[in-house]
Motif scaffolding. Structure first.
Motif, PDB file in Angstrom:
ATOM      1  N   ASP A  56       5.682 -10.674  -5.331  1.00 30.00           N
ATOM      2  CA  ASP A  56       6.973 -10.969  -4.654  1.00 30.00           C
ATOM      3  C   ASP A  56       7.728  -9.686  -4.059  1.00 30.00           C
ATOM      4  OD1 ASP A  56       6.823 -13.879  -4.147  1.00 30.00           O
ATOM      5  OD2 ASP A  56       7.965 -14.272  -6.087  1.00 30.00           O
ATOM      6  N   LYS A  57       6.997  -8.575  -4.285  1.00 30.60           N
ATOM      7  CA  LYS A  57       7.466  -7.177  -3.786  1.00 30.60           C
ATOM      8  C   LYS A  57       7.314  -7.063  -2.369  1.00 30.60           C
ATOM      9  CE  LYS A  57       7.680  -5.052  -8.368  1.00 30.60           C
ATOM     10  NZ  LYS A  57       6.800  -3.835  -9.027  1.00 30.60           N
ATOM     11  N   PRO A  58       8.305  -6.678  -1.700  1.00 27.76           N
ATOM     12  CA  PRO A  58       7.929  -6.220  -0.160  1.00 27.76           C
ATOM     13  C   PRO A  58       6.859  -5.102   0.205  1.00 27.76           C
ATOM     14  CG  PRO A  58      10.123  -5.545  -0.798  1.00 27.76           C
ATOM     15  CD  PRO A  58       9.628  -6.206  -1.851  1.00 27.76           C
ATOM     16  N   HIS A  59       5.916  -5.307   0.976  1.00 27.03           N
ATOM     17  CA  HIS A  59       4.914  -4.265   0.881  1.00 27.03           C
ATOM     18  C   HIS A  59       4.486  -4.029   2.416  1.00 27.03           C
ATOM     19  CE1 HIS A  59       1.095  -6.452   2.019  1.00 27.03           C
ATOM     20  NE2 HIS A  59       1.773  -7.720   1.587  1.00 27.03           N
ATOM     21  N   ASP A  60       4.993  -4.739   3.360  1.00 31.62           N
ATOM     22  CA  ASP A  60       4.738  -4.718   4.565  1.00 31.62           C
ATOM     23  C   ASP A  60       5.592  -5.760   5.476  1.00 31.62           C
ATOM     24  OD1 ASP A  60       3.592  -3.518   7.026  1.00 31.62           O
ATOM     25  OD2 ASP A  60       1.469  -4.240   6.406  1.00 31.62           O
ATOM     26  N   TYR A  61       5.413  -5.366   6.755  1.00 32.37           N
ATOM     27  CA  TYR A  61       6.380  -6.420   7.718  1.00 32.37           C
ATOM     28  C   TYR A  61       5.427  -6.604   9.067  1.00 32.37           C
ATOM     29  CZ  TYR A  61       8.706  -2.196   8.888  1.00 32.37           C
ATOM     30  OH  TYR A  61       9.135  -0.854   9.444  1.00 32.37           O
ATOM     31  N   THR A  91       3.948  -5.769  19.109  1.00 32.58           N
ATOM     32  CA  THR A  91       4.014  -7.223  18.656  1.00 32.58           C
ATOM     33  C   THR A  91       2.808  -7.876  18.011  1.00 32.58           C
ATOM     34  OG1 THR A  91       5.311  -7.425  20.725  1.00 32.58           O
ATOM     35  CG2 THR A  91       4.617  -9.461  19.723  1.00 32.58           C
ATOM     36  N   GLY A  92       2.907  -8.724  16.915  1.00 29.03           N
ATOM     37  CA  GLY A  92       1.803  -9.309  16.389  1.00 29.03           C
ATOM     38  C   GLY A  92       1.232  -8.386  15.283  1.00 29.03           C
ATOM     39  N   LYS A  93       1.299  -6.841  15.297  1.00 28.72           N
ATOM     40  CA  LYS A  93       0.887  -6.042  14.201  1.00 28.72           C
ATOM     41  C   LYS A  93       1.980  -5.812  12.897  1.00 28.72           C
ATOM     42  CE  LYS A  93      -1.823  -3.821  17.951  1.00 28.72           C
ATOM     43  NZ  LYS A  93      -2.212  -2.637  18.767  1.00 28.72           N
ATOM     44  N   ARG A  94       1.053  -5.178  11.959  1.00 31.46           N
ATOM     45  CA  ARG A  94       1.881  -4.898  10.909  1.00 31.46           C
ATOM     46  C   ARG A  94       2.322  -3.483  10.968  1.00 31.46           C
ATOM     47  NH1 ARG A  94      -1.070  -4.715   6.650  1.00 31.46           N
ATOM     48  NH2 ARG A  94      -3.018  -5.069   8.025  1.00 31.46           N
ATOM     49  N   MET A  95       3.183  -3.050  10.347  1.00 26.93           N
ATOM     50  CA  MET A  95       3.722  -1.689  10.265  1.00 26.93           C
ATOM     51  C   MET A  95       2.643  -0.992   9.790  1.00 26.93           C
ATOM     52  SD  MET A  95       5.966   0.212  11.220  1.00 26.93           S
ATOM     53  CE  MET A  95       6.432   1.920  11.176  1.00 26.93           C
ATOM     54  N   ARG A  96       1.879  -1.217   8.752  1.00 27.93           N
ATOM     55  CA  ARG A  96       0.893  -0.415   7.809  1.00 27.93           C
ATOM     56  C   ARG A  96      -0.093  -0.386   8.809  1.00 27.93           C
ATOM     57  NH1 ARG A  96       2.196   1.072   2.870  1.00 27.93           N
ATOM     58  NH2 ARG A  96       3.929  -0.263   1.723  1.00 27.93           N
ATOM     59  N   GLU A  97      -0.423  -1.087   9.693  1.00 30.62           N
ATOM     60  CA  GLU A  97      -1.583  -1.063  10.806  1.00 30.62           C
ATOM     61  C   GLU A  97      -1.286   0.068  11.725  1.00 30.62           C
ATOM     62  OE1 GLU A  97      -3.254  -4.590  12.694  1.00 30.62           O
ATOM     63  OE2 GLU A  97      -1.861  -5.817  11.639  1.00 30.62           O
ATOM     64  N   LEU A  98       0.018   0.052  12.142  1.00 28.35           N
ATOM     65  CA  LEU A  98       0.572   1.197  13.042  1.00 28.35           C
ATOM     66  C   LEU A  98       0.764   2.550  12.392  1.00 28.35           C
ATOM     67  CD1 LEU A  98       2.957  -1.352  15.022  1.00 28.35           C
ATOM     68  CD2 LEU A  98       0.791  -0.728  15.739  1.00 28.35           C
ATOM     69  N   ALA A  99       1.333   2.415  11.270  1.00 21.36           N
ATOM     70  CA  ALA A  99       1.656   3.709  10.601  1.00 21.36           C
ATOM     71  C   ALA A  99       1.436   3.636   8.952  1.00 21.36           C
ATOM     72  CB  ALA A  99       3.077   4.132  10.738  1.00 21.36           C
ATOM     73  N   TYR A 137      15.029   8.614   7.736  1.00 18.73           N
ATOM     74  CA  TYR A 137      13.892   9.146   8.170  1.00 18.73           C
ATOM     75  C   TYR A 137      12.631   8.767   8.208  1.00 18.73           C
ATOM     76  CZ  TYR A 137      10.900  13.201   9.086  1.00 18.73           C
ATOM     77  OH  TYR A 137       9.680  14.078   9.860  1.00 18.73           O
ATOM     78  N   ALA A 138      11.845   8.484   9.087  1.00 15.66           N
ATOM     79  CA  ALA A 138      10.549   7.945   9.071  1.00 15.66           C
ATOM     80  C   ALA A 138       9.580   9.065   9.275  1.00 15.66           C
ATOM     81  CB  ALA A 138      10.291   6.882   9.942  1.00 15.66           C
ATOM     82  N   SER A 139       9.015   9.436   7.965  1.00 23.84           N
ATOM     83  CA  SER A 139       8.153  10.643   7.884  1.00 23.84           C
ATOM     84  C   SER A 139       6.751  10.323   8.954  1.00 23.84           C
ATOM     85  CB  SER A 139       7.576  11.134   6.743  1.00 23.84           C
ATOM     86  OG  SER A 139       6.874  10.181   5.964  1.00 23.84           O
ATOM     87  N   ALA A 140       6.175   9.267   8.887  1.00 21.58           N
ATOM     88  CA  ALA A 140       5.078   8.873   9.594  1.00 21.58           C
ATOM     89  C   ALA A 140       5.249   8.964  10.968  1.00 21.58           C
ATOM     90  CB  ALA A 140       4.440   7.487   9.146  1.00 21.58           C
ATOM     91  N   LEU A 141       6.562   8.673  11.371  1.00 17.81           N
ATOM     92  CA  LEU A 141       6.712   8.709  12.978  1.00 17.81           C
ATOM     93  C   LEU A 141       7.449  10.148  13.253  1.00 17.81           C
ATOM     94  CD1 LEU A 141       8.333   5.256  13.296  1.00 17.81           C
ATOM     95  CD2 LEU A 141       5.901   5.853  13.433  1.00 17.81           C
TER      96      LEU A 141
END
Length: 434
Positions: free
Chosen positions: A109-114, A133-141, A167-171
């Motif tokens: 129950d720990k948040p790990h993606d959205y 749309t429809g993709k997970r954040m870890r897929e994109l970054a 700050y979003a370092s991946a972006l």
């Protein structure tokens, strides 16, 4: 009580718009993806009011009447769907990014993606994420910072909205974010309204760096200002109505000022107050630098202080400021030494002239050597014997004047004996060799 406040805020924001405006004011927006009215951004509120104002201007009386009839035949649900469609159009047109996401938790129950469920048109431009749309954040970054998942996870778990900058370092981007929970709790959905503030952060960072550099520079020059042995001051020159300088005021001094000038606590005072009888040429000197912009370095005596100074005067700012900066050193001791040396040289020269006059009256040859056998002096009798001038003889050896080595050796041996014993030596006269 809260419902009354929400209605009051809606009535204040949603002015006009006829029946649609009334419907907007009465609708509970906290149960929609947009969230409660008080959480809306200024851009969204402004866009809503612009739309309602345009509706007021566009509707003619007969159109208002027809719309009223139609709305009476529609259910409230249909009206809400219509209003949400219009606001979806608004979301697509605003400059802020907007997205609706589903929070994903791991087995603990720990948040790990959205996952992105919906995004508006500005989303891709502000984030750089394409077709999200429809993709997970870890897929994109894949390297997206963990704290983003933690922040949004708390929003879903606590149902409490948050506002923050991060700050979003991946972006490689900074964002100003408003995140809030939406829908049923079991859906784990949240919405994000955000702006890209990377450029503002860059400008702020550059400003901070400039401030740090400025503080370091100021500290450096402050230490230099306080540690140098030379006196330093800034001076304001006062001009009369005809543009002629008549006075100057001391504005700022360094610690060495008093030691070099002998004047204590000068700041804010005029030269006349500090040293009555100060000479006009100081005002003229400073005015010249102000008018021309060219620095002047000179040695000058301040009769009012009974001191000599070596000074460098430079203009501060433009001529309109009427200010100069002065670096100076008290050279009174050096000037006194120079005067003493000049007096001593004059006295010595006078004695030499008297000595020459005395030697010119005798008929014997008189000369002097240095330790290397070079002539330092020869009286006129000897010069006539040699047939040369003083300029031709001084600094020459006997060999240079064509004396045989045996004669030169004998004279040098005699000279050495005199130097060692202090006794006089009488020798045969020098013969003319030319």
């Amino acid at each position: 009580m809260r419902a009354e406040k929400v209605r009051a805020m809606a009535e204040k924001l949603f002015v006009g718009g006829g029946e649609l405006g009334a419907l907007l004011r009465s609708h509970d927006w906290s149960q929609t993806p947009l969230g409660a009215v008080e959480t809306w951004s200024d851009d969204l509120k402004m866009a809503v009011q612009v739309l309602l104002t345009e509706l007021n201007q566009a509707q003619r009386p007969e159109q208002v009447q027809q719309a009223s009839v139609r709305e009476q035949n529609c259910t409230q649900t249909d009206a809400v769907c219509e209003s949400e469609a219009k606001y979806r159009t608004l979301l697509e047109s605003i400059d802020q990014g907007f997205c609706i996401c589903e929070m994903l938790f791991d087995e603990n129950d720990k948040p790990h993606d959205y996952r992105f469920l919906e995004v508006n048109a500005a989303f891709e431009r502000l984030t750089g994420l394409e077709q999200a749309t429809g993709k997970r954040m870890r897929e994109l970054a894949p390297n997206h910072d963990a704290y983003w998942f933690e922040i949004y996870g708390r929003v879903v778990q606590t149902k409490e909205p948050v506002r923050f900058e991060n700050y979003a370092s991946a972006l490689n981007r900074w964002f100003n974010v408003n995140a809030f929970c939406i829908g049923e709790p079991q859906n784990n959905q949240f919405a994000v309204l955000f702006t890209n503030i990377t450029e503002a952060k860059r400008i702020e960072a550059e400003r901070q760096q400039a401030e740090v550099a400025l503080r370091q520079s100021e500290e450096h020059y402050r230490r230099l200002f306080e540690s140098i042995d030379e006196g330093f001051c800034t001076v304001e020159v006062l001009f009369d109505a005809d543009g002629k300088p008549f006075e100057h005021r001391i504005l700022q001094v360094n610690p060495a000022f008093e030691r070099q000038s002998g004047i204590a606590n000068p700041e804010g005072k005029t030269a006349s107050e500090l040293a009555p009888g100060v000479e006009q040429y100081w005002n003229d000197l400073y005015a010249q630098v102000i008018n021309t912009g060219e620095p002047i370095r000179t040695e000058v005596r301040a009769d009012a202080l009974n001191r000599w100074f070596d000074i460098l005067v430079s203009r501060v700012g433009d001529a309109a400021m009427c200010q100069v900066a002065i670096v100076f050193t008290d050279i009174s001791a050096r000037k006194q030494a120079e005067a003493t040396l000049q007096q001593t040289s004059a006295e010595l020269e006078s004695q030499v002239r008297k000595f020459d006059a005395t030697l010119s009256t005798i008929t014997d040859c008189v000369f002097s050597f240095d330790r290397d056998g070079r002539f330092l002096y020869a009286n006129q009798v000897l010069l006539d014997l040699w047939g040369v001038t003083a300029a031709e003889a001084i600094g020459k050896t006997m060999a240079d004047l064509n004396y045989p080595p045996t004669v030169e050796r004998q004279v040098l041996d005699d000279l050495q004996r005199v130097l060692e014993t202090g006794e006089s030596v009488r020798n045969r006269p020098l013969a003319k060799v030319r």
